[in-house]
Design an enzyme around this catalytic site. Structure first.
Site: not given
Length: 625
Positions: A300, A497, A548
């Site tokens: 969220v 990559n 976060g």
């Protein structure tokens, strides 16, 4: 004896004269006398306090530009203690080799918290092999290929890296073909074909179905999962070296990396302003790895209003995170109600528990779709914030993780399954109920293209439909020139990559040309390198998704964002983001756009960078950006 001594003296004099003549020619060829005279004259008039410091600065400007003399690859650990690649760039500067910079690239591997031991062990071995191969590439061929090149020649560096990678792709293809031929030569005679299984029994009567009622609805079978786009082992060497060269160039010019990337983006023309990307900060996680029943919301995500500065946005979200921590630490109140809700869970208040996830946010236990959203609403109310005004929400659905292939449905909540068509209705109802949600990331698997179309047409005018895992690699997107599969109005791109700096510029230009939004994302296993923040700012992306506001490897990047914003403010070059705009094309507009694209495709295109077209003769199927 005197004649012999005189002969030796005469010979020595001739040698000295010859050396003097050579010295004069050497200095004259390098224009030393004239420059030295001008420098000494100007220094006398300036009379600097540090005369030798002044002379050193002047001479350094006359020195040859730095060139790459060595590139070193190392096996290091990322933020989760897993192996990844570090690249150091050494340049010859004023005749001496110097270590200019280091970068650490994150791997593309996902973090599977509840993976089976055998799968985790296999992925661990694959990761170790990929890093080991990358280190070998860097320390052998790549360092020799780029030796003597100027770090400022990014396009040529990327061109050589792509040629090298194309050769490795061909090698891998040849090796696999050889292995296949050897397998065929040792394969025993095949057994007779197994008869097809009998047709499935008719569906049993559903609970609550009235007697005599016929259920005529037959669900369409799901499309099988597409093979995972293969990644060539060692390919991270290409992306890491390309980034390291860009960073070395910036440091040698005494410029920040984001400005160097902006110059690449704008064809070496310095933009008058640079805007900070809008934050996408993961607040809580309620995905498959959580202890609650809810699977749908892997992240969220909170998006501060575009008018807020990065610093204001971070401070606001830090306060919200503190409130979540307080709620988790609160003791559970006694349950006064034991009635069951629609999803079968108890409606009485349940204590929310949480643990820190690898994404830098709290993984909390929720049993319904509304629970995490109501939690955020409550926190906003306590802080005097209003959802939809001060901040908006985004949901990372991680649709590919929800599919139960045995049932052919998405397991939204533990024990609650929905087919792809029902998922469209679920998302529409969710956005109707919570209009502050302005982005859905990976609402479906990439294979459910029909549902991507449906949700785009249902919600695209008021919500960003963003493809992350469901999108193809950057290499494939550039190769095909098509970002419309699956149907979306935004993409998440990552630097992993074989993706070079030139590729990042090209893919963002392509996304911008299609009126899509670009989200620059971090990987699941990040390192403490903060270069991707500079890439996001320099490329001018709309959003940056870093996880976060916890864990050192993620906080480092938020700190870099704050530093860049402060620099832009001090330089008077900070631009501001516009309000959220949803570019939605109806079917008529899409057909018109496709016709224009087809007409443009018939005209010859001049590549922006020489990296384009290098792999035309090579198989790129073993690649992933």
């Amino acid at each position: 004896m005197e004649e012999e001594g005189g002969g030796r003296s005469c010979g020595t004099t001739r040698e000295l004269q010859k050396l003097k003549q050579q010295a004069m020619e050497y200095y004259r060829e390098n224009d030393v006398p004239r420059r030295l005279e001008e420098l000494l004259n100007s220094t006398f008039y300036l009379q600097p306090a540090d005369v030798y410091g002044h002379l050193a600065n002047c001479f350094s400007k006359l020195a040859k530009p730095p060139t790459i003399c060595k590139i070193v690859g190392k096996d290091v650990l990322d933020g989760l203690g897993l192996p990844t690649l570090q690249v150091d760039i050494f340049c010859t500067i004023q005749n001496f080799p110097k270590n200019v910079c280091s970068v650490v690239i994150s791997t593309h591997f996902e973090v599977h918290e509840n993976a089976l031991p055998e799968l985790a062990k296999a992925e661990e071995a694959e990761r170790a092999s990929a890093v080991s191969t990358a280190v070998q590439w860097v320390n052998s061929t790549i360092t020799h290929e780029l030796q003597g090149m100027a770090p400022s020649d990014q396009a040529e560096v990327d061109h050589l890296l792509r040629i090298f990678f194309a050769s490795k792709v061909q090698e891998d293809k040849g090796r696999k073909e050889l292995e296949k031929s050897l397998e065929y030569s040792t394969v025993p005679t095949p057994l007779p074909p197994v008869p097809p299984p009998p047709p499935p029994p008719p569906p049993t009567k559903k609970k609550g179905q009235k007697p005599g009622r016929k259920d005529t609805i037959t669900e369409k079978p799901i499309a099988p999962a597409e093979p995972v786009e293969p990644v060539l082992s060692g390919s991270m060497a290409i992306g890491a070296v390309s980034l390291a060269v860009a960073k070395a160039c910036a440091m040698l010019l005494n410029k920040p990396l984001y400005l160097n990337i902006a110059l690449l983006k704008h064809n070496q023309e310095q933009p008058t302003t640079l805007s900070m990307p809008l934050l996408m900060v993961s607040l809580v996680s309620c995905g498959k790895s959580s202890s609650g029943k809810l699977n749908l919301m892997k992240e969220v995500i909170c998006i501060p209003h575009p008018e807020l500065t990065t610093k204001q946005g971070v401070e606001m979200l830090m306060e919200m995170q503190k409130h979540i921590n307080k709620i988790i630490e609160m003791p559970s109140p006694p349950k006064a109600e034991t009635k069951k809700g629609h999803d079968g869970s108890k409606r009485g208040q349940q204590q929310i528990t949480g643990k820190m996830s690898h994404l830098g946010c709290l993984t909390i236990n929720c049993d319904s779709i509304e629970q995490p959203l109501l939690l955020i609403q409550e926190i906003c109310a306590n802080l005097g914030l209003e959802l939809g005004t001060n901040l908006h929400l985004a949901i990372n659905c991680a649709g590919h993780e929800l599919m139960d292939y045995n049932k052919g449905k998405y397991e939204v909540i533990m024990g609650t399954y929905k087919n792809a068509a029902e998922m469209v209705d679920l998302y529409v109802d969710l956005i109707n109920k919570y209009p502050s949600i302005i982005a859905l990331i990976d609402p479906f698997r990439k294979e459910d293209s029909e549902q991507w179309d449906s949700i785009y047409h249902a919600l695209g005018s008021r919500c960003y439909i963003i493809a992350g895992t469901a999108s193809k690699s950057i290499s494939k997107l550039l190769e095909q020139g098509n970002i419309s599969i699956p149907k979306s109005n935004g993409l998440i791109i990552k630097h992993t990559n074989q993706t070079t700096m030139s590729d990042l510029v090209e893919i963002t230009n392509l996304i911008d040309s299609k009126k899509h939004i670009t989200v620059f994302g971090s990987t699941e296993g990040e390192s403490s390198d903060d270069s991707l923040v500079d890439l996001a700012v320099g490329l001018g992306v709309r959003f940056i998704k870093l996880g976060g506001l916890s864990r050192g490897e993620r906080v480092t990047k938020y700190n870099r964002l704050l530093t860049i914003e402060e620099e832009l403010v001090q330089n008077g070059t900070l631009g501001f983001k516009e309000e959220h705009t949803f570019f939605y094309f109806n079917e008529e507009a899409e057909k018109a756009a496709e016709a224009l694209e087809a007409a443009a495709a018939r005209e010859p295109l001049v590549p922006t960078f020489p990296t384009q077209g290098v792999e035309e003769s090579a198989e790129t199927g073993a690649s992933s950006g």
